[in-house]
Design an enzyme around this catalytic site. Structure first.
Site, PDB file in Angstrom:
ATOM      1  N   ARG A 117      58.251 -30.487 -65.716  1.00 16.78           N
ATOM      2  CA  ARG A 117      57.774 -31.804 -65.776  1.00 16.78           C
ATOM      3  C   ARG A 117      56.603 -32.032 -65.031  1.00 16.78           C
ATOM      4  O   ARG A 117      56.454 -33.288 -64.573  1.00 16.78           O
ATOM      5  CB  ARG A 117      58.836 -32.750 -65.619  1.00 16.78           C
ATOM      6  CG  ARG A 117      60.065 -32.803 -66.817  1.00 16.78           C
ATOM      7  CD  ARG A 117      59.391 -33.218 -68.210  1.00 16.78           C
ATOM      8  NE  ARG A 117      60.298 -32.944 -69.113  1.00 16.78           N
ATOM      9  CZ  ARG A 117      60.654 -31.989 -69.902  1.00 16.78           C
ATOM     10  NH1 ARG A 117      59.959 -30.998 -69.564  1.00 16.78           N
ATOM     11  NH2 ARG A 117      61.557 -31.924 -70.623  1.00 16.78           N
ATOM     12  N   SER A 155      62.809 -39.751 -72.450  1.00 24.34           N
ATOM     13  CA  SER A 155      63.704 -39.681 -71.399  1.00 24.34           C
ATOM     14  C   SER A 155      63.160 -40.341 -70.285  1.00 24.34           C
ATOM     15  O   SER A 155      61.985 -40.184 -69.807  1.00 24.34           O
ATOM     16  CB  SER A 155      63.995 -38.183 -70.967  1.00 24.34           C
ATOM     17  OG  SER A 155      64.186 -37.345 -72.095  1.00 24.34           O
ATOM     18  N   GLU A 180      61.379 -39.348 -64.869  1.00 22.21           N
ATOM     19  CA  GLU A 180      60.343 -38.599 -65.636  1.00 22.21           C
ATOM     20  C   GLU A 180      59.148 -39.361 -66.301  1.00 22.21           C
ATOM     21  O   GLU A 180      57.930 -39.246 -66.300  1.00 22.21           O
ATOM     22  CB  GLU A 180      61.243 -38.004 -66.768  1.00 22.21           C
ATOM     23  CG  GLU A 180      60.262 -37.162 -67.649  1.00 22.21           C
ATOM     24  CD  GLU A 180      60.968 -36.385 -68.682  1.00 22.21           C
ATOM     25  OE1 GLU A 180      60.586 -35.898 -69.744  1.00 22.21           O
ATOM     26  OE2 GLU A 180      62.301 -35.781 -68.144  1.00 22.21           O
TER      27      GLU A 180
END
Length: 308
Positions: free
Chosen positions: A167, A216, A298
């Site tokens: 990420r 998310s 995130e």
């Protein structure tokens, strides 16, 4: 007041960013710049005073802009940057091409980029955040990207330059990705299409796709994406540790952790950016108290809080 260069593209002062984010929150940017093409972007950045902050923005699918807005020139790519071209197993996509469109067009050409089908957002964000699901990541299919530096130079970036991690990447501050080349394995068009249909059905059954969310909220503590397979281990999934802390359905103002999927934060209608961020921080606190796990956001959060 700083004087900005005059581009060929569209430059808007005081643009409300709530119109441009999936969560529909956020104050104004000092300026929003929509470049006409790569040359326009390069010339604008080269002429822009170094003291002015630049913030590249995709489709706003993974973003909370705080209520006081953003003291920056926000750069957002439009139609001139959404091309998708396929040559063999290589797919060249403009930064504004939606992940879902790239997956579909690649599948029609017998190229397997199906993991992108259910990822909200555009290719620029997929590269920038090394987006992934079902155990596959953008890094796995990445060949190269073209970017414009803060100084207005057009450069080619390799995987080593970006240093892909879970990420995140090491894209320098103020650099703007304009195009990416991805290479997927070969597959049968019908099989790939069916796989994407199955993925969509599973997503719609397990995620609040009809609500205002940003995908998310937190990274999986284990440091990798769900594979979607039957033997997938759930102990260190973000939704599981949020559930264990009793935070499924938790609310602050108009913000709520979804009852359907507890790692999805939703705007129930009148949430402010502060509601969303405060709820996220409360979830992080409760999870840490319950399990000792320090959840990492995130969703990107940028800008200034509203003035008191």
């Amino acid at each position: 007041m700083t004087t900005l260069p005059t581009p060929r593209g569209k430059l808007t002062e005081g643009k409300e960013l709530s119109d441009l984010t999936w969560l529909r929150v956020g104050g104004p940017a000092d300026y929003l710049f929509q470049p006409a093409d790569v040359e326009d972007l390069a010339q604008f950045l080269k002429a822009l005073p170094e003291t002015v902050t630049v913030f590249p923005m995709g489709v706003g699918s993974n973003l909370i802009v705080r209520d006081g807005g953003l003291r920056a020139v926000v750069i957002r790519m439009g139609r001139g940057f959404n091309h998708i071209e396929i040559d063999g197993n290589r797919v060249r996509a403009g930064v504004a091409a939606l992940d879902a469109h790239v997956a579909r067009k690649a599948a029609q050409a017998g190229v397997d980029l199906t993991f992108l089908r259910t990822i909200p957002g555009a290719i620029g964000g997929a590269v920038r955040m090394n987006a992934g699901c079902y155990g596959s990541y953008t890094a796995d299919v990445f060949v190269e990207a073209t970017a414009v530096t803060r100084a207005g130079e057009v450069v080619t970036l390799t995987a080593d330059d970006l240093n892909f991690q879970y990420r995140q990447t090491d894209l320098p501050e103020g650099w703007v990705i304009v195009e990416a080349v991805l290479e997927g394995p070969s597959g049968e068009e019908e099989e790939l299409a069916q796989r994407m249909e199955d993925q969509l059905a599973k997503r719609d059954a397990t995620q609040p796709t009809k609500d205002r969310s940003a995908g998310s909220t937190f990274r999986n503590p284990a440091g990798f994406s769900s594979t979607g397979k039957a033997d997938d281990v759930h102990d260190l999934k973000a939704w599981k540790v949020i559930d264990d802390a009793g935070m499924r359905g938790a609310r602050v103002g108009g913000a709520q952790m979804s009852e359907m999927h507890s790692n999805f934060m939703i705007n129930t209608g009148d949430a402010t950016a502060a509601d969303l961020e405060n709820l996220g921080e409360e979830v992080r606190k409760r999870v840490f108290q319950n399990s000792g796990i320090d959840l990492q956001w995130e969703i990107m959060r940028v800008g200034e809080p509203a003035a008191d």
